[in-house]
Design a protein around this motif. Structure first.
Motif, PDB file in Angstrom:
ATOM      1  N   LEU A   1       0.828  -1.207   0.000  1.00 20.65           N
ATOM      2  CA  LEU A   1       0.000   0.000   0.000  1.00 20.65           C
ATOM      3  C   LEU A   1       0.866   1.261   0.000  1.00 20.65           C
ATOM      4  N   ILE A   2       1.937   1.251   0.771  1.00 17.79           N
ATOM      5  CA  ILE A   2       2.845   2.400   0.822  1.00 17.79           C
ATOM      6  C   ILE A   2       3.504   2.607  -0.541  1.00 17.79           C
ATOM      7  N   VAL A   3       3.994   1.525  -1.132  1.00 13.00           N
ATOM      8  CA  VAL A   3       4.630   1.617  -2.455  1.00 13.00           C
ATOM      9  C   VAL A   3       3.620   2.113  -3.479  1.00 13.00           C
ATOM     10  N   PHE A   4       2.382   1.607  -3.406  1.00 11.31           N
ATOM     11  CA  PHE A   4       1.334   2.028  -4.338  1.00 11.31           C
ATOM     12  C   PHE A   4       1.090   3.541  -4.248  1.00 11.31           C
ATOM     13  N   VAL A   5       0.920   4.057  -3.038  1.00  9.72           N
ATOM     14  CA  VAL A   5       0.637   5.489  -2.856  1.00  9.72           C
ATOM     15  C   VAL A   5       1.814   6.334  -3.338  1.00  9.72           C
ATOM     16  N   VAL A   6       3.032   5.941  -2.983  1.00 11.78           N
ATOM     17  CA  VAL A   6       4.214   6.715  -3.381  1.00 11.78           C
ATOM     18  C   VAL A   6       4.394   6.661  -4.897  1.00 11.78           C
ATOM     19  N   GLU A   7       4.334   5.456  -5.480  1.00 10.32           N
ATOM     20  CA  GLU A   7       4.527   5.309  -6.932  1.00 10.32           C
ATOM     21  C   GLU A   7       3.481   6.080  -7.708  1.00 10.32           C
ATOM     22  N   SER A   8       2.233   5.852  -7.378  1.00  6.43           N
ATOM     23  CA  SER A   8       1.166   6.488  -8.155  1.00  6.43           C
ATOM     24  C   SER A   8       1.114   8.004  -7.907  1.00  6.43           C
ATOM     25  N   GLY A   9       1.387   8.435  -6.688  1.00  5.86           N
ATOM     26  CA  GLY A   9       1.393   9.865  -6.394  1.00  5.86           C
ATOM     27  C   GLY A   9       2.524  10.599  -7.098  1.00  5.86           C
ATOM     28  N   LEU A  10       3.743  10.051  -7.001  1.00  7.70           N
ATOM     29  CA  LEU A  10       4.884  10.701  -7.647  1.00  7.70           C
ATOM     30  C   LEU A  10       4.759  10.705  -9.167  1.00  7.70           C
ATOM     31  N   LEU A  11       4.358   9.578  -9.737  1.00  8.84           N
ATOM     32  CA  LEU A  11       4.229   9.525 -11.197  1.00  8.84           C
ATOM     33  C   LEU A  11       3.069  10.382 -11.700  1.00  8.84           C
ATOM     34  N   THR A  12       2.007  10.489 -10.921  1.00 14.48           N
ATOM     35  CA  THR A  12       0.911  11.376 -11.322  1.00 14.48           C
ATOM     36  C   THR A  12       1.385  12.821 -11.302  1.00 14.48           C
TER      37      THR A  12
END
Length: 131
Positions: free
Chosen positions: A46-57
């Motif tokens: 979940l942490i990786v998902f939020v960081v990855e998707s937030g930064l790439l967005t």
């Protein structure tokens, strides 16, 4: 008014992001640690998902899953500009909470999009905005 992407494609993008986040966690912690019930590694997805998707967005206009499925996140007003990092990360935290994306307006924008002032569109719609 911007035409929002279909729910099917958005869900596919979410599944791709979750799979990629899971693979990152398995590479970092190992399959054995990820498979243990209650391990930190299983929650780290979940942490990786939020960081990855937030930064790439914020940096690229969409998460890896969105970009791979031909979607991107744009300002809802149609004026193309980069989102602020706070809004991009906040949007993804709301997605991670599950309920905000399920509460949406007739135009398909969920609470996470309303918070960030965004719409999820296809690349075809993006091309019309750049003209």
């Amino acid at each position: 008014m911007i035409e929002n992407a279909s729910w099917g494609r958005r869900i596919l993008a979410l599944l791709v992001d979750w799979l990629l986040s899971t693979l990152v966690v398995i590479v970092i912690f190992g399959l054995d640690e990820y498979s243990k019930p209650g391990s930190f590694a299983s929650g780290a997805v979940l942490i990786v998902f939020v960081v990855e998707s937030g930064l790439l967005t914020w940096l690229g206009g969409g998460s890896a899953g969105k970009l791979l499925t031909g979607l991107c996140v744009v300002p809802a007003d149609g004026h193309l500009r980069r989102l602020s990092p706070i809004k991009a990360i906040g949007r993804q935290v709301l997605v991670a909470l599950v309920i905000p994306p399920l509460v949406f307006r007739p135009d398909g924008r969920g609470l996470h999009d309303l918070f960030a002032g965004t719409s999820t569109v296809t690349f075809a719609t993006l091309r019309t905005l750049t003209k």
